[in-house]
Design a protein around this motif. Structure first.
Motif, PDB file in Angstrom:
ATOM      1  N   SER A 247       0.839  -1.206   0.000  1.00  0.00           N
ATOM      2  CA  SER A 247       0.000   0.000   0.000  1.00  0.00           C
ATOM      3  C   SER A 247       0.872   1.253   0.000  1.00  0.00           C
ATOM      4  CB  SER A 247      -0.955   0.007   1.200  1.00  0.00           C
ATOM      5  OG  SER A 247      -0.294   0.343   2.402  1.00  0.00           O
ATOM      6  N   ASN A 248       2.019   1.201   0.662  1.00  0.00           N
ATOM      7  CA  ASN A 248       2.924   2.350   0.677  1.00  0.00           C
ATOM      8  C   ASN A 248       3.498   2.631  -0.706  1.00  0.00           C
ATOM      9  OD1 ASN A 248       2.564   2.925   3.384  1.00  0.00           O
ATOM     10  ND2 ASN A 248       4.374   1.785   4.059  1.00  0.00           N
ATOM     11  N   ASP A 249       3.790   1.573  -1.458  1.00  0.00           N
ATOM     12  CA  ASP A 249       4.291   1.768  -2.819  1.00  0.00           C
ATOM     13  C   ASP A 249       3.223   2.384  -3.716  1.00  0.00           C
ATOM     14  OD1 ASP A 249       6.913   0.896  -2.445  1.00  0.00           O
ATOM     15  OD2 ASP A 249       6.376  -1.204  -2.772  1.00  0.00           O
ATOM     16  N   VAL A 250       1.970   1.951  -3.538  1.00  0.00           N
ATOM     17  CA  VAL A 250       0.871   2.569  -4.285  1.00  0.00           C
ATOM     18  C   VAL A 250       0.755   4.041  -3.900  1.00  0.00           C
ATOM     19  CG1 VAL A 250      -1.608   2.549  -4.726  1.00  0.00           C
ATOM     20  CG2 VAL A 250      -0.382   0.378  -4.491  1.00  0.00           C
ATOM     21  N   TYR A 251       0.810   4.304  -2.615  1.00  0.00           N
ATOM     22  CA  TYR A 251       0.683   5.669  -2.096  1.00  0.00           C
ATOM     23  C   TYR A 251       1.773   6.585  -2.654  1.00  0.00           C
ATOM     24  CZ  TYR A 251       1.024   9.377   1.489  1.00  0.00           C
ATOM     25  OH  TYR A 251       1.110  10.576   2.148  1.00  0.00           O
ATOM     26  N   LEU A 252       3.013   6.133  -2.604  1.00  0.00           N
ATOM     27  CA  LEU A 252       4.117   6.953  -3.105  1.00  0.00           C
ATOM     28  C   LEU A 252       4.013   7.161  -4.610  1.00  0.00           C
ATOM     29  CD1 LEU A 252       7.040   5.443  -0.990  1.00  0.00           C
ATOM     30  CD2 LEU A 252       5.941   7.673  -0.699  1.00  0.00           C
ATOM     31  N   SER A 259      -1.251  16.079  -7.749  1.00  0.00           N
ATOM     32  CA  SER A 259      -1.091  17.272  -6.917  1.00  0.00           C
ATOM     33  C   SER A 259      -2.253  17.358  -5.934  1.00  0.00           C
ATOM     34  CB  SER A 259      -1.062  18.523  -7.792  1.00  0.00           C
ATOM     35  OG  SER A 259      -2.258  18.649  -8.536  1.00  0.00           O
ATOM     36  N   GLY A 260      -1.931  17.716  -4.696  1.00  0.00           N
ATOM     37  CA  GLY A 260      -2.976  17.875  -3.690  1.00  0.00           C
ATOM     38  C   GLY A 260      -3.252  16.598  -2.929  1.00  0.00           C
ATOM     39  N   ASP A 261      -3.355  16.718  -1.620  1.00  0.00           N
ATOM     40  CA  ASP A 261      -3.592  15.557  -0.767  1.00  0.00           C
ATOM     41  C   ASP A 261      -4.918  14.871  -1.076  1.00  0.00           C
ATOM     42  OD1 ASP A 261      -1.265  16.434   0.361  1.00  0.00           O
ATOM     43  OD2 ASP A 261      -2.028  16.527   2.421  1.00  0.00           O
ATOM     44  N   ILE A 262      -5.935  15.661  -1.389  1.00  0.00           N
ATOM     45  CA  ILE A 262      -7.274  15.088  -1.562  1.00  0.00           C
ATOM     46  C   ILE A 262      -7.300  14.046  -2.668  1.00  0.00           C
ATOM     47  CG2 ILE A 262      -9.673  15.585  -2.162  1.00  0.00           C
ATOM     48  CD1 ILE A 262      -8.851  16.467   0.643  1.00  0.00           C
ATOM     49  N   ASN A 263      -6.632  14.316  -3.793  1.00  0.00           N
ATOM     50  CA  ASN A 263      -6.626  13.377  -4.913  1.00  0.00           C
ATOM     51  C   ASN A 263      -5.925  12.072  -4.538  1.00  0.00           C
ATOM     52  OD1 ASN A 263      -7.971  15.135  -6.709  1.00  0.00           O
ATOM     53  ND2 ASN A 263      -6.063  16.199  -7.157  1.00  0.00           N
ATOM     54  N   VAL A 264      -4.800  12.208  -3.846  1.00  0.00           N
ATOM     55  CA  VAL A 264      -4.069  11.009  -3.421  1.00  0.00           C
ATOM     56  C   VAL A 264      -4.903  10.209  -2.423  1.00  0.00           C
ATOM     57  CG1 VAL A 264      -2.004  10.169  -2.228  1.00  0.00           C
ATOM     58  CG2 VAL A 264      -1.828  12.102  -3.827  1.00  0.00           C
ATOM     59  N   GLN A 293      -7.923  13.801   6.366  1.00  0.00           N
ATOM     60  CA  GLN A 293      -8.008  14.910   5.418  1.00  0.00           C
ATOM     61  C   GLN A 293      -6.653  15.349   4.865  1.00  0.00           C
ATOM     62  OE1 GLN A 293     -10.992  16.314   4.337  1.00  0.00           O
ATOM     63  NE2 GLN A 293     -11.827  14.535   5.418  1.00  0.00           N
ATOM     64  N   SER A 294      -5.579  14.759   5.335  1.00  0.00           N
ATOM     65  CA  SER A 294      -4.260  15.150   4.841  1.00  0.00           C
ATOM     66  C   SER A 294      -3.375  13.920   4.707  1.00  0.00           C
ATOM     67  CB  SER A 294      -3.593  16.145   5.792  1.00  0.00           C
ATOM     68  OG  SER A 294      -3.221  15.507   7.003  1.00  0.00           O
ATOM     69  N   CYS A 295      -2.371  14.012   3.862  1.00  0.00           N
ATOM     70  CA  CYS A 295      -1.443  12.901   3.696  1.00  0.00           C
ATOM     71  C   CYS A 295      -0.668  12.641   4.982  1.00  0.00           C
ATOM     72  CB  CYS A 295      -0.487  13.191   2.547  1.00  0.00           C
ATOM     73  SG  CYS A 295      -1.251  13.009   0.901  1.00  0.00           S
ATOM     74  N   ARG A 296      -0.351  13.703   5.706  1.00  0.00           N
ATOM     75  CA  ARG A 296       0.355  13.510   6.973  1.00  0.00           C
ATOM     76  C   ARG A 296      -0.489  12.693   7.954  1.00  0.00           C
ATOM     77  NH1 ARG A 296       2.966  18.643   9.908  1.00  0.00           N
ATOM     78  NH2 ARG A 296       4.247  18.470   8.019  1.00  0.00           N
ATOM     79  N   GLU A 297      -1.773  12.998   7.997  1.00  0.00           N
ATOM     80  CA  GLU A 297      -2.664  12.243   8.878  1.00  0.00           C
ATOM     81  C   GLU A 297      -2.781  10.797   8.410  1.00  0.00           C
ATOM     82  OE1 GLU A 297      -7.278  12.479  10.582  1.00  0.00           O
ATOM     83  OE2 GLU A 297      -6.596  13.887   9.024  1.00  0.00           O
ATOM     84  N   TYR A 298      -2.881  10.606   7.105  1.00  0.00           N
ATOM     85  CA  TYR A 298      -2.954   9.253   6.549  1.00  0.00           C
ATOM     86  C   TYR A 298      -1.706   8.449   6.918  1.00  0.00           C
ATOM     87  CZ  TYR A 298      -2.550   5.524   3.096  1.00  0.00           C
ATOM     88  OH  TYR A 298      -2.375   4.309   2.490  1.00  0.00           O
ATOM     89  N   GLU A 299      -0.543   9.045   6.735  1.00  0.00           N
ATOM     90  CA  GLU A 299       0.707   8.352   7.037  1.00  0.00           C
ATOM     91  C   GLU A 299       0.771   7.945   8.510  1.00  0.00           C
ATOM     92  OE1 GLU A 299       3.780  10.992   5.773  1.00  0.00           O
ATOM     93  OE2 GLU A 299       3.124  10.961   3.669  1.00  0.00           O
ATOM     94  N   SER A 300       0.289   8.826   9.383  1.00  0.00           N
ATOM     95  CA  SER A 300       0.289   8.527  10.814  1.00  0.00           C
ATOM     96  C   SER A 300      -0.595   7.321  11.119  1.00  0.00           C
ATOM     97  CB  SER A 300      -0.185   9.756  11.590  1.00  0.00           C
ATOM     98  OG  SER A 300      -0.289   9.470  12.970  1.00  0.00           O
ATOM     99  N   ILE A 301      -1.746   7.252  10.473  1.00  0.00           N
ATOM    100  CA  ILE A 301      -2.659   6.126  10.703  1.00  0.00           C
ATOM    101  C   ILE A 301      -2.037   4.823  10.230  1.00  0.00           C
ATOM    102  CG2 ILE A 301      -4.879   5.128  10.042  1.00  0.00           C
ATOM    103  CD1 ILE A 301      -5.908   8.060   9.801  1.00  0.00           C
TER     104      ILE A 301
END
Length: 308
Positions: A247-252, A259-264, A293-301
């Motif tokens: 999932s991390n490889d897909v994410y990266l 562009s933009g956290d929402i799309n990712v 709501q943000s990539c930083r929050e997603y990464e933390s989860i």
């Protein structure tokens, strides 16, 4: 019994080249991948990127076409061959989406068999590529399934991929195996089975019942358990760490092109609606991912998944 091949079904918005590359990196090759459908003769930049061999290195990819206009089919096939060198395309007669069916495309084309036959006459007379078909068994019922098979038998398909549900069924209930048996007994083509292959036991049941099929195609089963094909090949089930690595490889990959956290996050939430089913407190985990709501929050989860 022949060596049964393993195919990954095309799933719009999910199994694009970012997913495919991450999948092969983590789990190894698949006998065939298929692109999500291409519907317009003027391929978009997104569709061109999806099909570009530079984005699919080491991947055996077959583009899928969805149209009811024979000239558009030929135009798309010619573009794919001349620009990228594709020698095979797949014709989508299986998509059950209401918006697709309402325009007499996908499984909706099966409502008009006279027109379908005229379409196939033209396409097979003018195409300079090989053609396979992915099909449902009807629209509201399977009454015309044997007639549909007779039509397919008139043409030199490279392969017939059968999902034994009608359009109206969507993905609910169980596939109608009597209808697949009709295809197995009456089709002159190389056959691939598709539908509800979610476990090794599901796969074994299919290949034991139909020993001469060429391939089995999986879609949602692979999204839920990306290691399913490896289990079918006799390997151990994948660990949760491996699933997170994938999932991390897909994410990266998405972060690199979007562009933009929402799309990712939209892409990752869709993927985790399947992956989360493998984790303890899966509902709680997916709820947290869905709300972020943000990539930083997603990464933390994701980094704290061991606590779920």
């Amino acid at each position: 019994m022949n060596q049964v091949k393993l195919y990954l079904a095309p799933m719009e918005g999910i199994t694009g080249y970012i997913f495919r590359n991450a999948y092969v990196k983590n789990f190894g090759p698949v006998d065939k991948f298929f692109t999500p459908f291409i519907a317009n003769k003027d391929l978009s930049n997104k569709e061109l990127r999806e099909c570009n061999p530079d984005n699919n290195q080491g991947i055996n990819l077959v583009p899928q076409i969805l149209t009811n206009k024979e000239t558009d089919f030929i135009s798309i096939a010619n573009t794919l061959k001349e620009r990228f060198g594709y020698e095979e395309v797949n014709f989508n007669l299986g998509c059950p989406s209401g918006t697709v069916v309402s325009r007499n495309r996908g499984a909706g084309f099966l409502k008009d068999l006279d027109n379908l036959e005229r379409f196939l006459d033209y396409v097979f007379s003018n195409a300079n590529v090989k053609i396979s078909i992915k099909t449902r068994t009807g629209v509201e019922s399977s009454d015309a399934w044997e007639e549909i098979l007779k039509i397919y038998n008139k043409y030199p398909l490279t392969e017939l991929i059968v999902h034994p549900r009608n359009q109206i069924d969507g993905y609910a209930g169980l596939p109608n195996m009597d209808n697949f048996t009709r295809a197995y007994e009456n089709s002159t083509h190389t056959l691939c089975y598709n539908g509800n292959v979610n476990t090794v036991e599901d796969y074994n049941r299919i290949v034991d019942s139909y020993p001469d099929i060429n391939a089995v195609m999986c879609g949602r089963g692979i999204l839920t358990n990306p290691g399913l094909f490896n289990e079918i090949r006799g390997e151990e089930p994948i660990s949760q760490d491996k699933m997170i690595s994938f999932s991390n490889d897909v994410y990266l990959g998405y972060k690199d092109i979007m562009s933009g956290d929402i799309n990712v996050l939209f892409k990752m939430k869709e993927l985790w609606s399947f992956l989360s089913q493998n984790f303890e407190d899966s509902h709680k985990l997916f709820k947290k991912i869905k709300k972020c709501q943000s990539c930083r929050e997603y990464e933390s989860i994701v980094n704290s998944i061991s606590s779920f």
